[in-house]
Design an enzyme around this catalytic site. Sequence first.
Site, PDB file in Angstrom:
ATOM      1  N   SER A 141       6.746   9.488   0.574  1.00  0.00           N
ATOM      2  CA  SER A 141       6.383   8.614  -0.604  1.00  0.00           C
ATOM      3  C   SER A 141       6.043   7.265   0.139  1.00  0.00           C
ATOM      4  O   SER A 141       7.077   6.594   0.682  1.00  0.00           O
ATOM      5  CB  SER A 141       7.418   8.424  -1.522  1.00  0.00           C
ATOM      6  OG  SER A 141       7.027   7.632  -2.709  1.00  0.00           O
ATOM      7  N   ASP A 161       1.897  12.709  -6.281  1.00  0.00           N
ATOM      8  CA  ASP A 161       2.366  12.443  -7.527  1.00  0.00           C
ATOM      9  C   ASP A 161       1.031  12.207  -8.456  1.00  0.00           C
ATOM     10  O   ASP A 161       1.054  12.877  -9.533  1.00  0.00           O
ATOM     11  CB  ASP A 161       3.094  11.291  -7.616  1.00  0.00           C
ATOM     12  CG  ASP A 161       4.328  11.505  -6.850  1.00  0.00           C
ATOM     13  OD1 ASP A 161       5.702  11.794  -7.436  1.00  0.00           O
ATOM     14  OD2 ASP A 161       4.095  11.765  -5.479  1.00  0.00           O
ATOM     15  N   ASP A 195       9.772   2.078  -9.741  1.00  0.00           N
ATOM     16  CA  ASP A 195       8.228   1.617 -10.072  1.00  0.00           C
ATOM     17  C   ASP A 195       7.874   1.821 -11.682  1.00  0.00           C
ATOM     18  O   ASP A 195       7.167   1.085 -12.228  1.00  0.00           O
ATOM     19  CB  ASP A 195       7.163   2.517  -9.244  1.00  0.00           C
ATOM     20  CG  ASP A 195       7.190   1.934  -7.790  1.00  0.00           C
ATOM     21  OD1 ASP A 195       7.666   0.720  -7.669  1.00  0.00           O
ATOM     22  OD2 ASP A 195       7.242   2.751  -6.810  1.00  0.00           O
ATOM     23  N   ARG A 234       3.457  -4.069  -8.215  1.00  0.00           N
ATOM     24  CA  ARG A 234       3.342  -3.184  -9.373  1.00  0.00           C
ATOM     25  C   ARG A 234       3.041  -4.055 -10.691  1.00  0.00           C
ATOM     26  O   ARG A 234       2.144  -3.398 -11.472  1.00  0.00           O
ATOM     27  CB  ARG A 234       4.910  -2.727  -9.627  1.00  0.00           C
ATOM     28  CG  ARG A 234       5.265  -1.665  -8.574  1.00  0.00           C
ATOM     29  CD  ARG A 234       4.192  -0.757  -8.166  1.00  0.00           C
ATOM     30  NE  ARG A 234       4.479   0.309  -6.912  1.00  0.00           N
ATOM     31  CZ  ARG A 234       3.927   1.045  -6.458  1.00  0.00           C
ATOM     32  NH1 ARG A 234       2.525   1.049  -6.788  1.00  0.00           N
ATOM     33  NH2 ARG A 234       4.236   2.079  -5.485  1.00  0.00           N
TER      34      ARG A 234
HETATM   35  N1  ARG Z   1      12.184   0.710  -2.807  1.00  0.00           N
HETATM   36  C1  ARG Z   1      11.415  -0.030  -2.858  1.00  0.00           C
HETATM   37  C2  ARG Z   1      11.197  -0.805  -4.069  1.00  0.00           C
HETATM   38  O1  ARG Z   1      11.493  -0.569  -5.174  1.00  0.00           O
HETATM   39  C3  ARG Z   1       9.868   0.459  -2.367  1.00  0.00           C
HETATM   40  C4  ARG Z   1       9.163   1.518  -3.779  1.00  0.00           C
HETATM   41  C5  ARG Z   1       8.053   2.063  -2.953  1.00  0.00           C
HETATM   42  N2  ARG Z   1       7.478   2.824  -3.949  1.00  0.00           N
HETATM   43  C6  ARG Z   1       7.053   4.226  -3.625  1.00  0.00           C
HETATM   44  N3  ARG Z   1       6.359   4.826  -4.565  1.00  0.00           N
HETATM   45  N4  ARG Z   1       6.859   4.708  -2.246  1.00  0.00           N
HETATM   46  O2  ARG Z   1      10.135  -1.954  -4.291  1.00  0.00           O
END
Ligand code: ARG
Length: 408
Positions: free
Chosen positions: A183, A21, A130, A101
């Site tokens: 991902s 991405d 995110d 994040r």
């Molecule tokens: N679902 C998890 C969360 O919202 C993990 C997100 C992971 N992000 C990624 N870009 N793979 O915290």
Amino acid sequence: MSNRNETVPQHIVLAFSGGLDTSVALVWLKERYRCRLTAFIADLGQGEELGVAARKAEKLGADEVRVVDLREEFARDFAFPMYRANALYEGQYLMGSSIGRPLIAAAHLRVAEEVGADAVAHGATGKGNDQIRFEMTFAALRPDLTVISPWREWEFASRSDLLDYAGKHGIELDLSSGDRPYSIDSNLLHTSYEGEALEDPAQPAPEGLLFRVRDLADTPAEPETVEIHFEGGNPVGVNGESLSAAGVLQALDEIGRRHGIGRLDIVENRIFGMKTRNIYEAPSGTLLWHGHRAVESLVLDPEVAQLKEELMPKYTALVYRGLWFAPERLMLQTAIDFSQQNVTGDAILRVHRGTVQVIGRRSPHSRYDTAFATFEADDVFDQRDSSGWLRVNTVRFRAGRGTAPVQP
Ligand code: ARG
């Protein structure tokens, strides 16, 4: 552009990981805005060769690349405060990505300030959590800055479209996890896996995908004992050795990986309400969570301990929903931190074949009182007093016609 600001950006800072991405985003942003672009690479201890990502950003056309080591800050100012709250989302998820994040976004803003950029961009999708965590942080700390979210602007509708674009623009991808990229998000606390074959929640993870902790079959036959030392609610050492904040996470990570600790396969509810299947591997987080609770169990006042349990889901929701820099999170954090003054001592854990057991705990501030707890004779508690307590507390059952339950 997602902000009201229609002015054309002169200088964009893009948070770059080297994955699909953000690689496509970099090329697309240069093509679309034809302005200066700085790639910002956050080191949260993901353990990948950051030099590789930096070279990739340059090759893809970044005018400047900034790699920022955030490991100590991540452990000390983000992970540890969250662990002081024993945060656990939907009863299982230790929020390793959720807590990374806001720090990435805050550091992103610092880079924007340093290089004099007027816009920040990220590669998070328009359906996910995110983007919310990044942009809530941008809004809380720098509401004036333009935010560009390529996923919400470009013509691509899917990761497959991104792969096509990557192919056409000579963007190289690391396909070591299969012929299409999952991902994946890694840091000192965990690795999360999402997408591709995992989108069928009935199917176990494909062989060889999960790389952080050992498969149970490969873990040592003998259990291992781990001691975590806490001061004021924070871990400060492991097995007798004092360590920095990031050092603690690293040491626990190594032990946990060896014993297959912290693997979790769940379907969770995202902020927007859709369900997503995620696999997590959180060796350090799992050990820390159990250890912290073990020391707390000795020292917290019972009412404080129970109130803390009640506040935890609220606090957790704030972290999950990207509200780290919101006043209500700070308010709860202040209350939680007040409870941590005496959370000093050691937790003794045994790890074996994917399991963690607390087998002991000690603290100089322990409220555990053998005189009260013992089943032997004591001179602090008169058992006849219980009769009075019970008589008063059963008045409602005995008075009038009582409160015998009526079948609905
Ligand atoms: N679902 C998890 C969360 O919202 C993990 C997100 C992971 N992000 C990624 N870009 N793979 O915290």
